[in-house]
Design a protein around this motif. Structure first.
Motif, mmCIF file in Angstrom:
data_model
loop_
_atom_site.group_PDB
_atom_site.id
_atom_site.type_symbol
_atom_site.label_atom_id
_atom_site.label_comp_id
_atom_site.label_asym_id
_atom_site.label_seq_id
_atom_site.Cartn_x
_atom_site.Cartn_y
_atom_site.Cartn_z
ATOM 1 N N LYS A 157 0.845 -1.177 0.000
ATOM 2 C CA LYS A 157 0.000 0.000 0.000
ATOM 3 C C LYS A 157 0.899 1.252 0.000
ATOM 4 C CE LYS A 157 -3.819 -2.210 2.468
ATOM 5 N NZ LYS A 157 -4.695 -2.175 3.683
ATOM 6 N N GLY A 158 0.666 2.120 -0.879
ATOM 7 C CA GLY A 158 1.454 3.344 -0.988
ATOM 8 C C GLY A 158 2.524 3.218 -2.062
ATOM 9 N N ASP A 159 3.204 4.305 -2.304
ATOM 10 C CA ASP A 159 4.207 4.371 -3.373
ATOM 11 C C ASP A 159 5.539 4.913 -2.816
ATOM 12 O OD1 ASP A 159 2.481 3.570 -5.562
ATOM 13 O OD2 ASP A 159 1.557 5.569 -5.392
ATOM 14 N N ALA A 160 6.561 4.731 -3.643
ATOM 15 C CA ALA A 160 7.859 5.360 -3.353
ATOM 16 C C ALA A 160 7.880 6.728 -4.035
ATOM 17 C CB ALA A 160 8.991 4.499 -3.858
ATOM 18 N N THR A 161 8.239 7.767 -3.299
ATOM 19 C CA THR A 161 8.217 9.136 -3.831
ATOM 20 C C THR A 161 9.511 9.875 -3.491
ATOM 21 O OG1 THR A 161 7.161 9.966 -1.815
ATOM 22 C CG2 THR A 161 5.718 9.287 -3.636
ATOM 23 N N GLY A 162 9.696 10.934 -4.247
ATOM 24 C CA GLY A 162 10.823 11.836 -3.975
ATOM 25 C C GLY A 162 10.387 13.269 -4.182
ATOM 26 N N ALA A 222 14.383 14.377 -1.077
ATOM 27 C CA ALA A 222 13.869 13.593 0.056
ATOM 28 C C ALA A 222 13.070 12.403 -0.498
ATOM 29 C CB ALA A 222 12.979 14.441 0.952
ATOM 30 N N VAL A 223 13.374 11.178 -0.014
ATOM 31 C CA VAL A 223 12.748 9.956 -0.534
ATOM 32 C C VAL A 223 11.959 9.269 0.596
ATOM 33 C CG1 VAL A 223 13.130 7.743 -1.675
ATOM 34 C CG2 VAL A 223 14.667 9.687 -2.140
ATOM 35 N N ALA A 224 10.756 8.834 0.222
ATOM 36 C CA ALA A 224 9.894 8.156 1.206
ATOM 37 C C ALA A 224 9.132 7.031 0.520
ATOM 38 C CB ALA A 224 8.924 9.139 1.837
ATOM 39 N N VAL A 225 8.609 6.097 1.344
ATOM 40 C CA VAL A 225 7.726 5.038 0.868
ATOM 41 C C VAL A 225 6.490 5.064 1.754
ATOM 42 C CG1 VAL A 225 7.359 2.545 0.567
ATOM 43 C CG2 VAL A 225 9.578 3.588 -0.033
ATOM 44 N N SER A 226 5.359 5.193 1.118
ATOM 45 C CA SER A 226 4.097 5.324 1.848
ATOM 46 C C SER A 226 4.183 6.462 2.863
ATOM 47 C CB SER A 226 3.718 4.010 2.539
ATOM 48 O OG SER A 226 3.549 2.982 1.573
ATOM 49 N N LEU A 245 15.405 4.504 4.730
ATOM 50 C CA LEU A 245 16.565 4.423 5.608
ATOM 51 C C LEU A 245 17.551 5.556 5.349
ATOM 52 C CD1 LEU A 245 17.996 2.678 7.783
ATOM 53 C CD2 LEU A 245 19.089 1.435 5.908
ATOM 54 N N ASN A 246 17.734 5.936 4.122
ATOM 55 C CA ASN A 246 18.634 7.041 3.736
ATOM 56 C C ASN A 246 17.845 8.061 2.909
ATOM 57 O OD1 ASN A 246 18.262 5.194 1.669
ATOM 58 N ND2 ASN A 246 20.309 5.539 0.770
ATOM 59 N N PRO A 247 17.085 8.916 3.570
ATOM 60 C CA PRO A 247 16.105 9.729 2.844
ATOM 61 C C PRO A 247 16.678 10.955 2.140
ATOM 62 C CG PRO A 247 15.970 10.181 5.177
ATOM 63 C CD PRO A 247 16.991 9.106 5.029
ATOM 64 N N ASP A 248 17.731 11.535 2.651
ATOM 65 C CA ASP A 248 18.158 12.860 2.158
ATOM 66 C C ASP A 248 19.374 12.769 1.235
ATOM 67 O OD1 ASP A 248 16.172 14.143 3.714
ATOM 68 O OD2 ASP A 248 17.462 14.010 5.492
ATOM 69 N N HIS A 249 19.266 13.512 0.105
ATOM 70 C CA HIS A 249 20.338 13.531 -0.891
ATOM 71 C C HIS A 249 20.463 14.943 -1.477
ATOM 72 C CE1 HIS A 249 20.428 9.086 -0.905
ATOM 73 N NE2 HIS A 249 19.107 9.215 -0.712
ATOM 74 N N THR A 250 21.648 15.229 -1.974
ATOM 75 C CA THR A 250 21.895 16.505 -2.639
ATOM 76 C C THR A 250 22.217 16.249 -4.092
ATOM 77 O OG1 THR A 250 22.731 17.536 -0.619
ATOM 78 C CG2 THR A 250 23.325 18.590 -2.709
#
Length: 381
Positions: free
Chosen positions: A31-36, A76-80, A85-90
């Motif tokens: 349920k839910g998606d992977a987003t950035g 910023a990366v999230a799932v649902s 685990l490693n959400p932040d990137h430049t």
């Protein structure tokens, strides 16, 4: 997750795991998606990214995006809606390649390279490099191609042109520098291109004015003046008027001339040494070793003469005086020519006998005997 180029498609993946760190290969039941979410450094640009489930059993989402505006972004990366685990990137997005239609030619008023100038004076203008998305291409060191300006005189053969090449600047400004000089005044058409493609403002009219005339010194006339071999040392001249005078090879040392007027005089090879002349008019005169106050000399040669308040001229007189020996007397025999007189004058005198008490007179070249007290004086004339 790190860098890319403006307009280029970028992608990354999200691997789905359970709480025991096992990969979930079948994402159909998730349920839910992977987003950035991409956000520019100044916050002016935001771009969401939605991942696509992969059906190859790898348990991954594929996320794809492209950013047209160059700059630095945070991802910023999230799932649902829960951070991974490693959400932040430049992510750094660089400008794309130079796009000629987006490039802009410009010049400052002082440079004048796109509007007007003066013949023989260097002019300049710049070209701001832009990419397809209107980003400034700040790094031109890897640029392949050429930026050119073609200058053509409208009144002359349009096939005769001056080509100016732009030099990429390495200061991070994203500009090409064009410099040129035109020798012939006139109206010129300037066409600016990159790789033979017109820039956004390709054509300019440049008016070249004639150079200003060369200025020379005016108002001074110097004609026919000559000074040759003249040496003047320690000379003081005050209130002196000299007109029409020619002086050649003259040496004047230690001479003081005050209130003197010399007109129409020619003096050649003359030596004047140690002479003081006050209120004197001298013409054609040679004077050596003479002290002459208040005297006027004209065409005169004088040597070894001493004159004080007297006048001695053309005297051939000779005088012979024999003094008989008397008590307290001195006998002198004197021969004189060129007579000197002091309070008396003797002319053509042959003999004088005098007896003087307490008086002695002995003069070489001049014989004169005078006494205010005379005893038994005998005078023969």
């Amino acid at each position: 997750l790190s860098n890319g180029t403006a307009g280029m498609s970028l992608e990354f993946h999200v691997l789905v795991k359970d709480r025991f760190n096992n990969t979930v290969p079948d994402l159909s039941k998730l349920k839910g998606d992977a987003t950035g979410l991409l956000t520019s450094a100044d916050g002016s640009v935001t771009q969401p990214v939605v991942g696509q489930r992969q059906s190859d059993g790898s348990g991954t989402f594929l996320l794809t995006y492209a950013l047209p505006v160059a700059g630095t972004y945070s991802l910023a990366v999230a799932v649902s809606a829960v951070d991974v685990l490693n959400p932040d990137h430049t992510v750094v997005i660089s400008p794309a390649g130079v796009s000629p239609p987006n490039c802009i030619a410009f010049a400052t008023a002082a440079e004048g390279g796109l509007t007007n100038g003066t013949a023989g004076v260097e002019l300049a203008f710049h070209l701001l490099a832009k990419d397809l998305y209107n980003n400034t291409v700040s790094d031109l060191m890897g640029f392949h191609g050429s930026a050119t300006g073609v200058l053509t005189n409208k009144a002359m053969d349009m096939n005769v042109s001056k080509v100016v090449l732009g030099i990429p600047q390495d200061d991070g400004s994203g500009t090409f520098l064009f410099q040129y000089m035109v020798a012939v005044p006139g109206v010129y058409v300037l066409r600016v291109t990159v790789n033979d493609v017109n820039v956004s403002n390709p054509q300019h009219i440049v008016t070249i004015s004639p150079a200003p005339p060369v200025t020379t010194a005016a108002g001074t006339t110097s004609t026919g003046t000559s000074s040759t071999g003249t040496s003047s040392t320690g000379t003081t001249a005050a209130g002196t008027t000299v007109a029409g005078t020619t002086v050649v090879g003259t040496t004047s040392i230690g001479t003081t001339v005050a209130g003197t007027t010399v007109v129409g005089t020619t003096s050649i090879g003359t030596t004047v040494a140690g002479t003081t002349a006050a209120g004197t008019t001298v013409a054609g005169t040679t004077v050596v070793g003479t002290t002459s106050p208040g005297t006027t000399s004209s065409s005169t040669t004088s040597s070894g003469t001493s004159s004080s308040g007297s006048t001695a001229a053309t005297s051939d007189a000779s005088a012979s005086t024999n003094s008989l020996p008397t008590s307290g007397s001195t006998t002198s025999s004197t021969s004189a020519s060129a007579t000197s007189s002091a309070a008396s004058s003797s002319t053509h005198t042959s003999s004088t006998q005098a007896s003087s008490t307490g008086t002695t007179s002995s003069t070489s070249g001049v014989a004169t005997s005078t006494s205010s007290e005379t005893s038994g004086a005998s005078t023969s004339t």
